[in-house]
Scaffold this active site. Structure first.
Site, PDB file in Angstrom:
ATOM      1  N   ASP A  54      19.408  22.305 -43.482  1.00  0.00           N
ATOM      2  CA  ASP A  54      18.736  22.524 -42.200  1.00  0.00           C
ATOM      3  C   ASP A  54      17.330  23.061 -42.450  1.00  0.00           C
ATOM      4  OD1 ASP A  54      17.873  23.200 -39.686  1.00  0.00           O
ATOM      5  OD2 ASP A  54      19.505  24.592 -39.234  1.00  0.00           O
ATOM      6  N   GLU A 132      -2.376  34.212 -65.771  1.00  0.00           N
ATOM      7  CA  GLU A 132      -2.074  35.570 -66.218  1.00  0.00           C
ATOM      8  C   GLU A 132      -1.629  36.358 -64.990  1.00  0.00           C
ATOM      9  OE1 GLU A 132      -5.743  36.996 -67.763  1.00  0.00           O
ATOM     10  OE2 GLU A 132      -5.770  35.637 -69.488  1.00  0.00           O
ATOM     11  N   GLU A 134      -0.124  39.675 -63.160  1.00  0.00           N
ATOM     12  CA  GLU A 134       0.061  41.123 -63.265  1.00  0.00           C
ATOM     13  C   GLU A 134       1.062  41.588 -62.214  1.00  0.00           C
ATOM     14  OE1 GLU A 134      -4.599  41.872 -64.630  1.00  0.00           O
ATOM     15  OE2 GLU A 134      -3.965  42.214 -62.552  1.00  0.00           O
ATOM     16  N   GLU A 185      -0.942  46.948 -68.508  1.00  0.00           N
ATOM     17  CA  GLU A 185      -2.229  46.729 -67.853  1.00  0.00           C
ATOM     18  C   GLU A 185      -2.891  48.071 -67.504  1.00  0.00           C
ATOM     19  OE1 GLU A 185      -4.761  45.206 -66.652  1.00  0.00           O
ATOM     20  OE2 GLU A 185      -4.392  43.263 -67.596  1.00  0.00           O
ATOM     21  N   GLU A 192       1.498  42.917 -67.614  1.00  0.00           N
ATOM     22  CA  GLU A 192       1.080  41.513 -67.569  1.00  0.00           C
ATOM     23  C   GLU A 192       1.828  40.731 -68.641  1.00  0.00           C
ATOM     24  OE1 GLU A 192      -3.176  40.643 -67.278  1.00  0.00           O
ATOM     25  OE2 GLU A 192      -2.953  39.236 -68.953  1.00  0.00           O
ATOM     26  N   HIS A 241      -5.093  35.640 -62.716  1.00  0.00           N
ATOM     27  CA  HIS A 241      -6.220  34.885 -63.256  1.00  0.00           C
ATOM     28  C   HIS A 241      -5.698  33.525 -63.715  1.00  0.00           C
ATOM     29  CE1 HIS A 241      -8.202  38.999 -64.387  1.00  0.00           C
ATOM     30  NE2 HIS A 241      -8.059  38.833 -63.081  1.00  0.00           N
ATOM     31  N   ARG A 315     -17.538  39.731 -66.683  1.00  0.00           N
ATOM     32  CA  ARG A 315     -16.232  39.667 -66.024  1.00  0.00           C
ATOM     33  C   ARG A 315     -16.288  40.067 -64.553  1.00  0.00           C
ATOM     34  NH1 ARG A 315     -11.725  39.385 -69.649  1.00  0.00           N
ATOM     35  NH2 ARG A 315     -12.438  39.267 -71.807  1.00  0.00           N
ATOM     36  N   GLU A 335     -11.922  30.193 -66.141  1.00  0.00           N
ATOM     37  CA  GLU A 335     -10.961  31.176 -65.636  1.00  0.00           C
ATOM     38  C   GLU A 335     -11.381  31.582 -64.229  1.00  0.00           C
ATOM     39  OE1 GLU A 335      -9.384  35.734 -66.647  1.00  0.00           O
ATOM     40  OE2 GLU A 335     -11.170  34.912 -67.604  1.00  0.00           O
ATOM     41  N   ARG A 337     -10.768  34.115 -61.277  1.00  0.00           N
ATOM     42  CA  ARG A 337     -10.245  35.472 -61.347  1.00  0.00           C
ATOM     43  C   ARG A 337      -9.838  36.068 -59.993  1.00  0.00           C
ATOM     44  NH1 ARG A 337     -11.229  38.128 -65.966  1.00  0.00           N
ATOM     45  NH2 ARG A 337     -11.732  40.109 -64.978  1.00  0.00           N
TER      46      ARG A 337
END
Length: 447
Positions: A54, A132, A134, A185, A192, A241, A315, A335, A337
């Site tokens: 359903d 990645e 966390e 982390e 992580e 990430h 970063r 990457e 982030r």
């Protein structure tokens, strides 16, 4: 039924491993895992004709008068669940959801990703991702009492959860999911575990499995694992990430160019892909960051980048070019982030890929990198004065950008697009009506 090799393996393994129940897994639109169990005697027919359920009971699927759905198990995803007893064992398979006439159901997130991956293949690309994720461990689901006060990469007695991470990694590997590494982390009791890159559809299945395994192992140890983006004020939020790249159909990395005049070793394809990500990130932010709580993490001055910029060393930018092995073609990737681990991975990977492919198709020019400026130190006003745009500041802003996005509607389909707009507008309005009750408790015991 004439079984293909995967189906033949499933049927033989069920007999040899004493499997008495096979769980059919799929997700609702928001990414919550759904499941029902099928006994072995029904499995051969289920592989051929699907199993009915359903759909009106599943968040975001369909109305009551359109409720009949069929779950078709993907035999290639069969795995015995290692945390269940070996006697009368339990296995699982991910499913694609179809309508009674056999057509793909437009509200099935897994098929949204499969469709987008199919478009990339038509353009000559395979989409690989390596996320990645966390998360936090807490002593229970009703509060945020942490297990330790460790920090980034700590290996001390403070890292009480080493055994939990070890058991989680071993369980994932038993299920055929390769892990690159795991560590403590930045936040207290924050951890992580990184998965080795794979094609996007396999990885989305792996992410769903990963999140369930983390929670199951935590429960086994008497604690609670949370993928809530920002469970505690004043402590780091949890991100997902996403490392990503396009390979051509011959197995060559389409992002790599050893002769890149800028020195980043990025091809024109990669640069246009990044330009697409930066252009459309505000429009897909509702998918990668889908809760009110997500925007407690995406704030200026925090560790989660909100700035539509890119770089290699910096970063604080939204997109980073990892430089660990700059001369290796297979290591060339970007990457992203901003996503958080509470996102539906099928939809999140689909909208990222759609944005990157749009950048390639539109021939977008990539803006200059932002290498030497700490964007975390700037306010939104400072950023705008410098011409640096940002992600949405709230769920409400994200909803409206998503609602007006032709690319998001085309990628997700009318059904999912319309559902998310309506559901998330309602969530935002409910939050604004009673902010104090929503600061944390609304999501803690769920995510």
């Amino acid at each position: 039924m004439t079984a293909n090799p995967d189906q033949d393996f499933v049927l033989k393994t069920i007999k040899s491993r004493d499997v008495h129940f096979v769980r059919f897994w799929f997700t609702d639109v928001l990414g919550a895992m759904k499941s029902f169990a099928v006994v072995p005697g029904e499995l051969e027919d289920a592989l051929a004709d699907g199993m009915g359920f359903d759909g009106s009971c599943i968040e975001g699927f369909c109305r009551t008068q359109e409720s009949d759905m069929l779950a078709y198990p993907d035999a290639s995803t069969f795995q015995v669940l290692p945390w269940r007893p070996e006697s009368n064992a339990v296995a699982r398979m991910f499913c694609d959801v179809r309508t009674p006439d056999g057509l793909p159901f437009e509200g099935d997130p897994r098929q949204v990703l499969a469709r987008t991956v199919g478009k990339a293949r038509e353009m000559g690309y395979v989409f690989n991702v390596g996320p990645e994720l966390e998360f936090y461990y807490f002593k229970g689901p009703e509060g945020t009492e942490v297990l330790d006060r460790g920090g980034y990469f700590d290996l001390t007695s403070l890292d009480y959860a080493s055994d939990l991470r070890r058991d989680t990694v071993l369980t994932l590997e038993k299920m055929g999911i390769p892990v690159e590494y795991s560590h403590h982390e930045n936040g207290p009791s924050q951890h992580e575990i990184d998965l080795r890159f794979a094609d996007a559809l396999s990885m989305a299945d792996a992410v769903m499995t990963y999140k369930l395994v983390v929670k199951e192992i935590a429960l086994k140890h008497g604690v609670y694992a949370s993928f809530m983006p920002k469970p505690m004020a004043g402590e780091p939020g949890s991100g997902m990430h996403v490392h990503q790249s396009l390979f051509d159909l011959d197995g060559n990395n389409a992002f790599f160019d050893a002769h890149d005049p800028q020195g980043y070793r990025l091809s024109d394809v990669a640069k246009r892909y990044i330009a697409g990500i930066l252009k459309y990130a505000p429009e897909f932010c509702l998918v990668t960051n889908q809760f009110v709580n997500s925007y407690k993490r995406l704030v200026c001055g925090g560790e989660a980048p909100t700035y539509l910029s890119w770089a290699s060393r910096n970063r604080s930018t939204l997109v980073r070019i990892p430089g660990y092995r700059p001369d290796r073609e297979d290591a060339c990737r970007i990457e992203l982030r901003s996503p958080d681990p509470a996102a539906n991975p099928y939809l999140a990977f689909a909208v990222m890929l759609a944005a990157g492919l749009a950048g390639i198709e539109e021939g977008l020019e990539l803006q200059p990198p932002t290498e030497d400026q700490d964007l975390f130190a700037l306010s939104r006003q400072d950023l705008r004065r410098q011409g640096i745009q940002t992600l949405p500041e709230s769920l409400g802003e994200a909803v409206e950008l998503f609602a007006g996005s032709a690319l998001m509607r085309a990628t997700l389909g009318d059904h999912i697009h319309s559902y998310l707009v309506a559901a998330k507008r309602a969530e935002w309005n409910e939050y604004r009506g009673n902010v104090s009750a929503w600061e944390r408790d609304r999501y803690l015991a769920v995510l």
